[in-house]
Design a protein around this motif. Structure first.
Motif, PDB file in Angstrom:
ATOM      1  N   LEU A 135       0.825  -1.204   0.000  1.00 38.41           N
ATOM      2  CA  LEU A 135       0.000   0.000   0.000  1.00 38.41           C
ATOM      3  C   LEU A 135       0.864   1.260   0.000  1.00 38.41           C
ATOM      4  O   LEU A 135       0.580   2.222  -0.737  1.00 38.41           O
ATOM      5  N   LEU A 136       1.926   1.264   0.807  1.00 35.04           N
ATOM      6  CA  LEU A 136       2.781   2.446   0.886  1.00 35.04           C
ATOM      7  C   LEU A 136       3.434   2.750  -0.456  1.00 35.04           C
ATOM      8  O   LEU A 136       3.490   3.915  -0.887  1.00 35.04           O
ATOM      9  N   GLU A 137       3.934   1.730  -1.125  1.00 34.27           N
ATOM     10  CA  GLU A 137       4.561   1.952  -2.434  1.00 34.27           C
ATOM     11  C   GLU A 137       3.544   2.455  -3.455  1.00 34.27           C
ATOM     12  O   GLU A 137       3.847   3.350  -4.260  1.00 34.27           O
ATOM     13  N   LYS A 138       2.336   1.919  -3.390  1.00 36.85           N
ATOM     14  CA  LYS A 138       1.290   2.366  -4.316  1.00 36.85           C
ATOM     15  C   LYS A 138       0.947   3.836  -4.091  1.00 36.85           C
ATOM     16  O   LYS A 138       0.866   4.623  -5.040  1.00 36.85           O
ATOM     17  N   ARG A 139       0.766   4.212  -2.808  1.00 38.36           N
ATOM     18  CA  ARG A 139       0.411   5.603  -2.512  1.00 38.36           C
ATOM     19  C   ARG A 139       1.573   6.548  -2.798  1.00 38.36           C
ATOM     20  O   ARG A 139       1.358   7.687  -3.227  1.00 38.36           O
ATOM     21  N   LEU A 140       2.787   6.096  -2.600  1.00 37.21           N
ATOM     22  CA  LEU A 140       3.933   6.940  -2.914  1.00 37.21           C
ATOM     23  C   LEU A 140       4.011   7.215  -4.414  1.00 37.21           C
ATOM     24  O   LEU A 140       4.318   8.348  -4.836  1.00 37.21           O
TER      25      LEU A 140
END
Length: 540
Positions: free
Chosen positions: A528-533
């Motif tokens: 999720l963090l990589e996607k939102r970044l």
């Protein structure tokens, strides 16, 4: 009657002769009686203690209080100097103690400052033992004092030989360890001088040197030896911790260290990847990481590095706040605004202009918000991962937490946990510098203590002001730990309020199984963090 009269007459004649004899022997008798007067007139600090009139009264009992090494001026002078040294050392200790909380001019140590306090505390204990058992010298005390002094000299050599430790300890640490070693040698001289004076006074006043000790003296010797053995063990632990620090100093830092705040201390800054540009020649945003409770390098950087390797972002940079990982400790007090000034100065020296996408976790979000408000034109986006709200800073600044941190800092030079980890658990220098064991180091503890001291005052005022200055058009992403939300409903309300820091919220996600302030440790969280970044990078 005749007999009585004759006896009386003979007695009167005898008395007359006695009077005549006394008159004839008057000068000699007068001279004989005046002799003690001359002796008392010639008395000094030695002879006045022996008012002897015949040979049987020439010596005192060994238990007589007059039989003391304090009769000698040399012994009394040594004790006076011992008291003077105690006063000087106590004043130095107070100054070092104050400098942990408020650094006086020219008294800032780029290290934690706890080693200086430890050496000075050891010196105070050494002097107190010497004073309490001053009149009961022993060979054991001389040997143990010699051991302490030699080990402290080894510490001084280590500090001077290892450049990193020499920089961190500075002249304050060097002066503290040298003074501790000198006091140890002085106590050796004092112990031997008192032993010599005691033997001399016993021989002079009792007629022989007393080789046996009373029960009271033996108790004093055993007590002094017990404490001195403890001091030797403490000194050994200090040295072992210093050796461990020397090994950790060999770990090269990625990136560079930059002197900031008038060259008072260094902060570590590093970048991964090359700067890219848009078709119009403008630089693309660079992700700037701000760690939470632990250093960025502990694990927070890993998911960002994966995003870089996957092509989600072309470049990212990170830094260590003062006291964390490879950065020096800053002077006290130190607030979030001061840290923002430090990284701003380091970026200027490194020639980094941005624009920046600020990614932070935990209390690091407070630092990012202050930095964003001070560089509104250089910020292209912000991501808060379980960010700390300013209304909850009172938890960081609780007195109980501050006292625990201070206590941990005081005993940190002994390295009990760090030494045990290195010897029995195979902890590496990487683990001690920026990994899971970094929280045990004095620099780390000093950083947390500084946060504690100003979190609900200076730092809260700075972040509250930053909210009013914040550019409302900056894209924002908020990610929250589901575990934290379930444990604390007030945390959920404060997370919702963080989504209103700007007017351009892209998303607010709650990672159901994400641990507190470390949602990147789960696969769900990392994905999720990589996607939102990636979305934040495109939006910026």
């Amino acid at each position: 009657m005749g007999t009585l009269w004759g006896t009386k007459q003979n007695g009167e004649d005898h008395e007359d002769r006695d009077e005549e004899q006394l008159q004839q022997e008057g000068p000699r008798a007068s001279s004989s009686h005046s002799q003690p007067t001359r002796r008392s007139e010639d008395a000094n600090e030695r002879t006045r203690l022996l008012p002897r009139h015949d040979q049987s009264q020439a010596y005192l009992s060994p238990d007589d209080p007059a039989v003391s090494p304090y009769n000698l001026w040399s012994v009394r002078a040594l004790r006076w100097f011992e008291v003077l040294f105690l006063v000087i050392t106590c004043l130095w200790w107070v100054l070092l103690f104050i400098s942990i909380f408020v650094s006086p001019p020219s008294m800032h140590s780029r290290g934690s400052g706890f080693f200086d306090v430890a050496y000075t505390t050891l010196t105070i204990g050494n002097i107190l033992i010497a004073l309490l058992f001053f009149a009961v010298p022993s060979t054991a005390m001389s040997i143990l004092s010699m051991a302490i002094s030699v080990i402290l000299l080894i510490d001084m050599i280590i500090i001077l030989a290892v450049a990193r430790i020499r920089v961190e300890e500075g002249w304050i640490g060097i002066a503290s360890v040298v003074w501790a070693a000198l006091i140890g040698f002085y106590n050796i001289v004092t112990n031997r001088t008192v032993k010599w004076g005691k033997a001399e006074e016993e021989e002079r006043l009792t007629g022989r040197h007393e080789t046996k000790r009373s029960l009271r003296e033996w108790c004093a010797v055993f007590t002094a030896t017990f404490f001195m053995v403890i001091y030797v063990l403490i000194t050994v632990l200090l040295t072992a911790t210093l050796v461990l620090r020397s090994r950790d100093a060999t770990l090269a830092a990625p990136g560079q260290r930059y002197l900031v705040d008038g060259d008072k201390y260094q902060v570590h800054f590093a970048c991964v990847g090359n700067q890219t540009f848009t078709p119009k020649g403008k630089p693309n945003p660079t992700v700037l990481l701000e760690g939470g409770y632990m250093p960025v390098e502990d694990s927070f950087e890993e998911w960002v590095y994966d995003a870089y390797k996957n092509g989600t972002i072309p470049r990212y940079c990170y830094w260590d706040r003062p006291g964390l990982a490879w950065s020096d400790n800053a002077p006290s007090p130190h607030s979030a605004g001061m840290s923002a000034d430090a990284i701003s100065e380091a970026l200027a020296i490194a020639g980094e202009d941005g624009p920046w996408i600020l990614v932070s976790a935990g209390i690091g979000s407070v630092y990012s918000r202050v930095f964003s408000a001070r560089h509104p034109r250089a910020i292209s986006g912000m991501m808060f991962i379980d960010g700390l709200h300013e209304d909850l800073l009172y938890k960081v600044s609780s007195p109980g937490r501050g006292f625990v941190l201070w206590g941990r800092g005081i005993i940190s030079p002994l390295g009990l946990d760090r030494l045990a980890g290195a010897l029995f658990k195979g902890r590496t220098k990487e683990d001690r510098v920026f990994g899971k064991s970094s929280y045990q180091g004095g620099k780390f503890i000093k950083n947390k203590l500084q946060e504690n001291l100003v979190a609900d005052s200076l730092t809260k005022n700075e972040v509250s002001s930053a909210r009013n200055i914040q550019d409302p058009k900056v894209p924002l992403v908020v990610v929250t730990s589901g575990v934290h939300v379930r444990q604390d409903k007030d945390w959920e309300r404060k997370q919702e309020d963080l989504t209103k820091v700007t007017d351009k919220l892209l998303s607010w996600d709650i990672v159901k199984r994400g641990p507190r302030e470390e949602v990147w440790r789960t696969l769900e969280g990392r994905t999720l963090l990589e996607k939102r970044l990636g979305q934040l990078y495109k939006a910026s």
